[in-house]
Design a protein around this motif. Sequence first.
Motif, PDB file in Angstrom:
ATOM      1  N   ALA A 177       0.815  -1.234   0.000  1.00 19.15           N
ATOM      2  CA  ALA A 177       0.000   0.000   0.000  1.00 19.15           C
ATOM      3  C   ALA A 177       0.842   1.274   0.000  1.00 19.15           C
ATOM      4  O   ALA A 177       0.380   2.337   0.396  1.00 19.15           O
ATOM      5  CB  ALA A 177      -1.000   0.010   1.164  1.00 19.15           C
ATOM      6  N   SER A 178       2.085   1.179  -0.486  1.00 21.20           N
ATOM      7  CA  SER A 178       2.931   2.370  -0.537  1.00 21.20           C
ATOM      8  C   SER A 178       2.536   3.274  -1.695  1.00 21.20           C
ATOM      9  O   SER A 178       2.864   4.455  -1.716  1.00 21.20           O
ATOM     10  CB  SER A 178       4.405   1.971  -0.663  1.00 21.20           C
ATOM     11  OG  SER A 178       4.604   1.254  -1.874  1.00 21.20           O
ATOM     12  N   MET A 179       1.860   2.706  -2.678  1.00 21.89           N
ATOM     13  CA  MET A 179       1.377   3.515  -3.806  1.00 21.89           C
ATOM     14  C   MET A 179       0.131   2.856  -4.373  1.00 21.89           C
ATOM     15  O   MET A 179      -0.122   1.670  -4.129  1.00 21.89           O
ATOM     16  CB  MET A 179       2.454   3.648  -4.874  1.00 21.89           C
ATOM     17  CG  MET A 179       2.967   2.328  -5.398  1.00 21.89           C
ATOM     18  SD  MET A 179       4.306   2.540  -6.566  1.00 21.89           S
ATOM     19  CE  MET A 179       5.592   3.212  -5.531  1.00 21.89           C
ATOM     20  N   GLY A 180      -0.639   3.649  -5.101  1.00 18.42           N
ATOM     21  CA  GLY A 180      -1.883   3.111  -5.634  1.00 18.42           C
ATOM     22  C   GLY A 180      -2.461   4.006  -6.692  1.00 18.42           C
ATOM     23  O   GLY A 180      -1.751   4.835  -7.264  1.00 18.42           O
ATOM     24  N   GLU A 181      -3.747   3.824  -6.927  1.00 15.46           N
ATOM     25  CA  GLU A 181      -4.402   4.532  -8.020  1.00 15.46           C
ATOM     26  C   GLU A 181      -4.919   5.870  -7.516  1.00 15.46           C
ATOM     27  O   GLU A 181      -5.623   5.933  -6.517  1.00 15.46           O
ATOM     28  CB  GLU A 181      -5.574   3.649  -8.503  1.00 15.46           C
ATOM     29  CG  GLU A 181      -6.203   4.127  -9.767  1.00 15.46           C
ATOM     30  CD  GLU A 181      -7.115   3.068 -10.398  1.00 15.46           C
ATOM     31  OE1 GLU A 181      -7.388   2.041  -9.740  1.00 15.46           O
ATOM     32  OE2 GLU A 181      -7.533   3.286 -11.548  1.00 15.46           O
ATOM     33  N   SER A 182      -4.569   6.944  -8.214  1.00 12.92           N
ATOM     34  CA  SER A 182      -5.048   8.262  -7.826  1.00 12.92           C
ATOM     35  C   SER A 182      -5.159   9.146  -9.055  1.00 12.92           C
ATOM     36  O   SER A 182      -4.173   9.691  -9.529  1.00 12.92           O
ATOM     37  CB  SER A 182      -4.069   8.879  -6.807  1.00 12.92           C
ATOM     38  OG  SER A 182      -4.493  10.157  -6.452  1.00 12.92           O
ATOM     39  N   ARG A 311      -8.800  -6.128  -2.414  1.00  7.67           N
ATOM     40  CA  ARG A 311      -8.227  -5.951  -1.072  1.00  7.67           C
ATOM     41  C   ARG A 311      -7.028  -5.000  -1.113  1.00  7.67           C
ATOM     42  O   ARG A 311      -6.862  -4.143  -0.254  1.00  7.67           O
ATOM     43  CB  ARG A 311      -7.819  -7.323  -0.497  1.00  7.67           C
ATOM     44  CG  ARG A 311      -7.533  -7.283   1.003  1.00  7.67           C
ATOM     45  CD  ARG A 311      -7.517  -8.673   1.632  1.00  7.67           C
ATOM     46  NE  ARG A 311      -8.835  -9.300   1.579  1.00  7.67           N
ATOM     47  CZ  ARG A 311      -9.166 -10.358   0.827  1.00  7.67           C
ATOM     48  NH1 ARG A 311      -8.255 -10.946   0.088  1.00  7.67           N
ATOM     49  NH2 ARG A 311     -10.392 -10.835   0.848  1.00  7.67           N
ATOM     50  N   THR A 312      -6.193  -5.143  -2.171  1.00  8.06           N
ATOM     51  CA  THR A 312      -5.025  -4.240  -2.257  1.00  8.06           C
ATOM     52  C   THR A 312      -5.502  -2.798  -2.506  1.00  8.06           C
ATOM     53  O   THR A 312      -4.948  -1.857  -1.929  1.00  8.06           O
ATOM     54  CB  THR A 312      -4.041  -4.673  -3.375  1.00  8.06           C
ATOM     55  OG1 THR A 312      -4.667  -4.526  -4.661  1.00  8.06           O
ATOM     56  CG2 THR A 312      -3.566  -6.098  -3.185  1.00  8.06           C
ATOM     57  N   ALA A 313      -6.525  -2.645  -3.331  1.00  7.79           N
ATOM     58  CA  ALA A 313      -7.047  -1.293  -3.612  1.00  7.79           C
ATOM     59  C   ALA A 313      -7.697  -0.702  -2.358  1.00  7.79           C
ATOM     60  O   ALA A 313      -7.585   0.498  -2.088  1.00  7.79           O
ATOM     61  CB  ALA A 313      -8.064  -1.359  -4.753  1.00  7.79           C
ATOM     62  N   TRP A 314      -8.347  -1.551  -1.592  1.00  7.95           N
ATOM     63  CA  TRP A 314      -9.021  -1.115  -0.359  1.00  7.95           C
ATOM     64  C   TRP A 314      -7.980  -0.662   0.670  1.00  7.95           C
ATOM     65  O   TRP A 314      -8.136   0.367   1.332  1.00  7.95           O
ATOM     66  CB  TRP A 314      -9.891  -2.253   0.163  1.00  7.95           C
ATOM     67  CG  TRP A 314     -10.624  -1.999   1.457  1.00  7.95           C
ATOM     68  CD1 TRP A 314     -10.518  -2.721   2.606  1.00  7.95           C
ATOM     69  CD2 TRP A 314     -11.605  -0.977   1.715  1.00  7.95           C
ATOM     70  NE1 TRP A 314     -11.355  -2.226   3.572  1.00  7.95           N
ATOM     71  CE2 TRP A 314     -12.032  -1.153   3.055  1.00  7.95           C
ATOM     72  CE3 TRP A 314     -12.141   0.064   0.968  1.00  7.95           C
ATOM     73  CZ2 TRP A 314     -12.986  -0.312   3.650  1.00  7.95           C
ATOM     74  CZ3 TRP A 314     -13.087   0.908   1.563  1.00  7.95           C
ATOM     75  CH2 TRP A 314     -13.491   0.716   2.889  1.00  7.95           C
ATOM     76  N   ARG A 320      -4.327   6.192   1.804  1.00 11.47           N
ATOM     77  CA  ARG A 320      -3.683   6.849   0.664  1.00 11.47           C
ATOM     78  C   ARG A 320      -2.930   8.116   1.071  1.00 11.47           C
ATOM     79  O   ARG A 320      -3.365   8.879   1.923  1.00 11.47           O
ATOM     80  CB  ARG A 320      -4.690   7.147  -0.445  1.00 11.47           C
ATOM     81  CG  ARG A 320      -5.856   7.988   0.007  1.00 11.47           C
ATOM     82  CD  ARG A 320      -6.962   8.024  -1.014  1.00 11.47           C
ATOM     83  NE  ARG A 320      -6.465   8.434  -2.302  1.00 11.47           N
ATOM     84  CZ  ARG A 320      -6.841   7.882  -3.459  1.00 11.47           C
ATOM     85  NH1 ARG A 320      -7.695   6.907  -3.478  1.00 11.47           N
ATOM     86  NH2 ARG A 320      -6.371   8.332  -4.578  1.00 11.47           N
ATOM     87  N   LYS A 321      -1.789   8.298   0.389  1.00 10.28           N
ATOM     88  CA  LYS A 321      -0.943   9.446   0.691  1.00 10.28           C
ATOM     89  C   LYS A 321      -1.016  10.520  -0.382  1.00 10.28           C
ATOM     90  O   LYS A 321      -0.507  11.609  -0.233  1.00 10.28           O
ATOM     91  CB  LYS A 321       0.513   8.976   0.870  1.00 10.28           C
ATOM     92  CG  LYS A 321       0.694   8.081   2.078  1.00 10.28           C
ATOM     93  CD  LYS A 321       1.892   7.136   1.887  1.00 10.28           C
ATOM     94  CE  LYS A 321       1.812   5.889   2.757  1.00 10.28           C
ATOM     95  NZ  LYS A 321       0.929   4.822   2.205  1.00 10.28           N
TER      96      LYS A 321
END
Length: 322
Positions: A177-182, A311-314, A320-321
């Motif tokens: 969860a260090s990075m994701g969709e934004s 689950r990873t997206a959740w 989220r940063k």
Amino acid sequence: MILVMGGAGYIGSHTTKHLLDSGCEVVVADNLVYGHRQAVDARARFCHADLLDIFSLQTLFATYHIDAVVHFAAFAYVGESMADPAKYYANNVVGTINLLNVMQAFRVEKIVFSSTCATYGEPLHTPIDERHPQLPINPYGRSKLAVEQILEDYRRAYGLKYIALRYFNAAGCSADASMGESHTPETHLIPLVLKAITGERDVVKIFGTDYDTPDGTCIRDYIHVEDLALAHRLALEKLDSFSGCLNLGAGVGTSVREVIVAAENVSGQKCPVEYAPRREGDPAKLFADKRKAEEILGWKPRYTDMEDIIRTAWNWEKSRKF
Ligand code: UFG
């Protein structure tokens, strides 16, 4: 050193992390129009560059000894591409030609390119294999198809080594969860469903419930972003022996309703929904025949379960940063 062009974006930032974890040296270049500086792994070098600013590209290639390019830098909103095609052809097509010409000037002959299932247009059959006719129905898809054809022309004429990866629906985020969709604006189903669950949005609209699918909602092929990242590394390793186009999908179709149920199961909360008319240009059913990518790259998606992907997206959505 690998140049990740557009490495501050969603798929680019995950691929950068994967390449670094695999021991590659990486320089990320991005114009930060849609990308996030915080999404770039601290182990990578960062360079502000723009595909339409040839001088910035020349400086980049003169500064770093680049062995290969992974090229994500593109605009990718289908609706916007209909309203402002000039923006899409300039950035996605002219910008890529600039990049290829600077690569040639600096004798860099390898590129992995982000293409899309949108190059197929309305599917004639599913699963969609790479020989399916390419008849894109919007300027975004046409801009990506144009680049695929340019890559092939450059291969034939100048010996360019390229792999174009046709993504289906990228989903999820890094396992830590260090990075994701934004995205701003956000238009993609999974983040919108999760935002409706957290209350950041009132509801998620289901665009069409009268499609010719088992539950009436659209079917898509959701492929985890870390599986996409892995495929890019494998593609870089394959460029000496293969040039061409490969589908990247999970090979499984999931409906909008099934995505919502999976998100409710993962979060343990109800997702408020609203029924809305069909969104223009949405095919009923898209999913990939992924056998060619498996065969050529030795790639196998690790995420095969929708709930694991969500689950990873959740986890990202809750922490989220950016
Ligand atoms: N959807 C909804 N409600 C929403 C958003 C989406 O019902 O609020 C539905 C869409 O109708 C579609 C599915 O959810 O059936 C997925 O939609 P996304 O917008 O998440 O993704 P798309 O399939 O439209 O787009 C993806 C990529 C594009 C690419 C396209 C190719 O994000 O870059 O596939 O078809 F062009």
